[in-house]
Design a protein around this motif. Structure first.
Motif, mmCIF file in Angstrom:
data_model
loop_
_atom_site.group_PDB
_atom_site.id
_atom_site.type_symbol
_atom_site.label_atom_id
_atom_site.label_comp_id
_atom_site.label_asym_id
_atom_site.label_seq_id
_atom_site.Cartn_x
_atom_site.Cartn_y
_atom_site.Cartn_z
ATOM 1 N N ALA A 66 -2.077 -6.558 11.775
ATOM 2 C CA ALA A 66 -2.186 -8.092 11.828
ATOM 3 C C ALA A 66 -2.402 -8.255 9.611
ATOM 4 O O ALA A 66 -1.921 -9.096 9.783
ATOM 5 C CB ALA A 66 -3.971 -7.880 12.170
ATOM 6 N N ALA A 67 -2.661 -6.844 9.561
ATOM 7 C CA ALA A 67 -3.173 -7.093 7.648
ATOM 8 C C ALA A 67 -1.539 -8.009 7.229
ATOM 9 O O ALA A 67 -0.921 -7.591 6.613
ATOM 10 C CB ALA A 67 -3.024 -5.817 7.467
ATOM 11 N N VAL A 68 -0.630 -7.032 7.861
ATOM 12 C CA VAL A 68 1.055 -7.591 7.587
ATOM 13 C C VAL A 68 1.495 -8.615 7.829
ATOM 14 O O VAL A 68 1.966 -10.124 7.515
ATOM 15 C CB VAL A 68 2.395 -6.385 8.333
ATOM 16 C CG1 VAL A 68 3.339 -7.637 8.085
ATOM 17 C CG2 VAL A 68 2.129 -5.712 7.502
ATOM 18 N N HIS A 69 0.727 -9.843 8.945
ATOM 19 C CA HIS A 69 1.381 -10.708 9.535
ATOM 20 C C HIS A 69 0.095 -12.120 8.427
ATOM 21 O O HIS A 69 0.836 -12.999 8.635
ATOM 22 C CB HIS A 69 0.930 -11.190 11.380
ATOM 23 C CG HIS A 69 2.095 -10.076 11.781
ATOM 24 N ND1 HIS A 69 1.120 -9.824 13.041
ATOM 25 C CD2 HIS A 69 2.738 -10.107 11.544
ATOM 26 C CE1 HIS A 69 2.339 -9.500 13.820
ATOM 27 N NE2 HIS A 69 4.135 -9.525 12.930
ATOM 28 N N GLN A 70 -0.351 -11.590 8.090
ATOM 29 C CA GLN A 70 -1.794 -12.574 7.366
ATOM 30 C C GLN A 70 -1.357 -12.486 6.133
ATOM 31 O O GLN A 70 -2.152 -12.991 5.551
ATOM 32 C CB GLN A 70 -2.761 -12.174 7.812
ATOM 33 C CG GLN A 70 -3.527 -12.670 9.465
ATOM 34 C CD GLN A 70 -4.875 -11.821 9.702
ATOM 35 O OE1 GLN A 70 -5.664 -11.252 9.096
ATOM 36 N NE2 GLN A 70 -5.018 -11.589 10.979
ATOM 37 N N ALA A 71 -0.115 -11.504 5.314
ATOM 38 C CA ALA A 71 -0.459 -11.094 3.971
ATOM 39 C C ALA A 71 0.398 -11.971 3.496
ATOM 40 O O ALA A 71 1.332 -12.901 3.799
ATOM 41 C CB ALA A 71 -0.315 -10.217 3.822
ATOM 42 N N GLY A 72 -0.677 -13.238 2.715
ATOM 43 C CA GLY A 72 0.192 -14.111 1.733
ATOM 44 C C GLY A 72 0.789 -13.584 0.798
ATOM 45 O O GLY A 72 0.807 -14.039 0.014
ATOM 46 N N VAL A 73 2.166 -13.333 1.067
ATOM 47 C CA VAL A 73 3.131 -12.867 -0.360
ATOM 48 C C VAL A 73 4.605 -14.051 -0.123
ATOM 49 O O VAL A 73 4.582 -14.042 1.345
ATOM 50 C CB VAL A 73 3.535 -11.357 0.494
ATOM 51 C CG1 VAL A 73 2.087 -10.983 -0.236
ATOM 52 C CG2 VAL A 73 2.822 -10.949 1.080
ATOM 53 N N ASP A 74 5.270 -13.686 -0.935
ATOM 54 C CA ASP A 74 6.705 -14.401 -1.323
ATOM 55 C C ASP A 74 7.561 -12.937 -0.749
ATOM 56 O O ASP A 74 8.781 -13.250 -0.616
ATOM 57 C CB ASP A 74 6.901 -14.891 -2.141
ATOM 58 C CG ASP A 74 5.893 -15.813 -2.684
ATOM 59 O OD1 ASP A 74 5.766 -16.589 -1.969
ATOM 60 O OD2 ASP A 74 5.962 -15.805 -3.590
ATOM 61 N N GLY A 75 7.399 -11.804 -0.912
ATOM 62 C CA GLY A 75 7.942 -10.906 -0.118
ATOM 63 C C GLY A 75 7.142 -9.560 -0.229
ATOM 64 O O GLY A 75 6.537 -9.531 -0.908
ATOM 65 N N PHE A 76 7.689 -8.537 0.573
ATOM 66 C CA PHE A 76 7.541 -7.111 0.668
ATOM 67 C C PHE A 76 8.254 -6.208 -0.280
ATOM 68 O O PHE A 76 9.291 -5.609 0.104
ATOM 69 C CB PHE A 76 6.615 -6.798 2.210
ATOM 70 C CG PHE A 76 5.970 -7.125 2.320
ATOM 71 C CD1 PHE A 76 4.835 -6.803 2.259
ATOM 72 C CD2 PHE A 76 6.661 -8.343 3.657
ATOM 73 C CE1 PHE A 76 3.866 -7.177 3.747
ATOM 74 C CE2 PHE A 76 4.802 -8.866 4.058
ATOM 75 C CZ PHE A 76 3.877 -8.647 4.333
ATOM 76 N N VAL A 77 7.653 -5.027 -1.503
ATOM 77 C CA VAL A 77 7.809 -4.047 -1.276
ATOM 78 C C VAL A 77 7.443 -3.041 -0.272
ATOM 79 O O VAL A 77 5.594 -2.471 -0.412
ATOM 80 C CB VAL A 77 7.070 -3.898 -2.610
ATOM 81 C CG1 VAL A 77 7.537 -1.623 -2.766
ATOM 82 C CG2 VAL A 77 8.020 -4.611 -3.754
ATOM 83 N N VAL A 78 8.004 -2.308 0.290
ATOM 84 C CA VAL A 78 7.588 -0.581 1.754
ATOM 85 C C VAL A 78 7.715 0.566 0.370
ATOM 86 O O VAL A 78 8.092 0.617 0.287
ATOM 87 C CB VAL A 78 8.129 -0.742 2.460
ATOM 88 C CG1 VAL A 78 8.064 0.175 4.006
ATOM 89 C CG2 VAL A 78 8.438 -2.381 3.208
ATOM 90 N N TYR A 79 6.238 0.776 0.346
ATOM 91 C CA TYR A 79 6.652 2.410 -0.319
ATOM 92 C C TYR A 79 6.087 3.537 0.780
ATOM 93 O O TYR A 79 5.460 3.765 1.750
ATOM 94 C CB TYR A 79 4.557 2.696 -0.782
ATOM 95 C CG TYR A 79 4.690 3.768 -1.976
ATOM 96 C CD1 TYR A 79 5.724 3.687 -3.096
ATOM 97 C CD2 TYR A 79 3.796 4.507 -1.519
ATOM 98 C CE1 TYR A 79 5.969 5.348 -3.438
ATOM 99 C CE2 TYR A 79 3.780 5.406 -2.180
ATOM 100 C CZ TYR A 79 4.661 5.580 -3.318
ATOM 101 O OH TYR A 79 4.607 6.931 -3.714
#
Length: 367
Positions: free
Chosen positions: A120-133
């Motif tokens: 859910a945290a990924v689906h709800q994140a208000g971001v323009d892109g992701f860096v996956v660590y």
């Protein structure tokens, strides 16, 4: 009876424009496009806003209009505190934050547990892109990221994901160079302490099938580099004890070192797949009065500041630069048609914790 005190309604963009006798576009430009106004006019607008209590444009409404959140999301499959206590994560975060700062973007940390599948945290994140660590190949949160219609950059792992940028180092070659350094010192009886090989908690000896089945490519490659170097020296990898720890902390490194050395007192060198584990191994050696490097060589990987302080032989990687490059790749993604892979260099740093192997006849006295 007195009535309720009069409360002034907060100013709006429209009321501020009316107060100043300017258009609403002029007020909006004072915040969002200051280059469109003269300096005196912009200061006049901002001064009136302060006086009337206008807080500025609503960022939520603005994001709905532009369909831009103005922030980069960092997916971190660890507790939030990990980003601030793990020295490699901290260095990476600093570099990423610098790239965001230079581009005028915010940074949102999205910490999730590798042991829980709630995305859910990924689906709800208000971001323009992701860096996956650095997540495992089968991580459900990473799959959730790929379902979002936003650009994605992977740091280190997983590998080979179609359409995704990635920044990494050559972990195998870095560890191969370290292994060759040890064999040049005469070491043939080594033990290895590694970070977690799977998403579920496990602490103990990792046999070859577990090593090869690891869902963390970085650990597979670092173990593979040591394996390559020792194969060149004629060492059978099946004789090399590898002990795994789920937690990444000096305490985990200390307990792993104690467990391995109790079971394998013939070992002359401990190869750790991170500096954090190596620092813990050094702490155990000090408490057990094991001379380093006279009796036992200990090495790490990463090149964190603490490694330099304690004189650790290690493989240095540019973690801060890695974070900055990851951010730049994400923020420039719209300017490129093809995904990019950037591999940054590593450097073998020989310090005080590595030395010649102890002669074999001294093993019989134990520790």
């Amino acid at each position: 009876m007195t009535g309720p005190p009069h409360v002034r309604r907060p100013a709006t963009l429209a009321s501020l424009a009316a107060e100043l006798g300017v258009s609403r576009t002029t007020v909006s430009n004072a915040y969002n496009r200051p280059d469109q106004l003269s300096a005196p006019l912009r200061e006049k607008v901002l001064e009136a806003a302060r006086r009337l209590g206008y807080p500025g444009p609503d960022p939520v409404a603005r994001s709905l209009r532009t369909r831009r959140a103005g922030a980069v999301g960092l997916l971190l499959t660890e507790a939030l505190s990990y980003a601030f206590r793990d020295p490699v994560a901290t260095g990476f975060l600093e570099g990423l934050a610098l790239a965001c700062e230079q581009a005028g973007q915010g940074l949102l940390l999205v910490p999730v547990s590798p042991e829980h599948a709630d995305v859910a945290a990924v689906h709800q994140a208000g971001v323009d892109g992701f860096v996956v660590y650095s997540v495992s190949e089968d991580d459900p949160h990473f799959r959730a990221v790929l379902e979002r219609p936003v650009p994605t950059v992977v740091c280190d792992q997983p590998v080979g994901v179609e359409g995704v940028d990635r920044v990494s180092v050559d972990d195998r070659e870095g560890m191969r160079a370290l292994g060759r350094h040890l064999t040049s010192l005469g070491h043939r009886r080594i033990g290895v302490l590694c970070m977690r090989l799977g998403p579920h908690r496990y602490d103990g000896r990792a046999d070859i099938p577990r090593q090869e089945a690891s869902s963390y490519p970085v650990q597979r490659e670092r173990l593979g580099g040591v394996r390559d170097a020792f194969a060149e020296a004629g060492v059978d990898w099946s004789t090399v004890p590898v002990y795994e720890r789920y937690d990444h902390s000096p305490e985990a490194g200390a307990t792993a070192a104690a467990e391995l050395l109790a079971a394998h007192p013939e070992v002359t060198a401990l190869v750790c797949t991170s500096d954090v584990l190596a620092i813990g191994a050094l702490q155990h050696a000090a408490e057990a009065r094991i001379e380093v490097p006279g009796r036992l060589t200990i090495t790490g990987f990463d090149g964190v500041p603490e490694a330099e302080r304690v004189g650790l032989t290690t493989v240095r990687q540019p973690v801060r630069r890695k974070g900055q490059v990851a951010g730049e790749l994400l923020l420039e993604r719209g300017e490129r048609n093809r995904p990019t892979l950037i591999v940054l260099p590593t450097e073998l740093v020989v310090r005080d914790t590595s030395g010649p192997a102890v002669p074999v006849e001294r093993f019989f006295s134990g520790w």
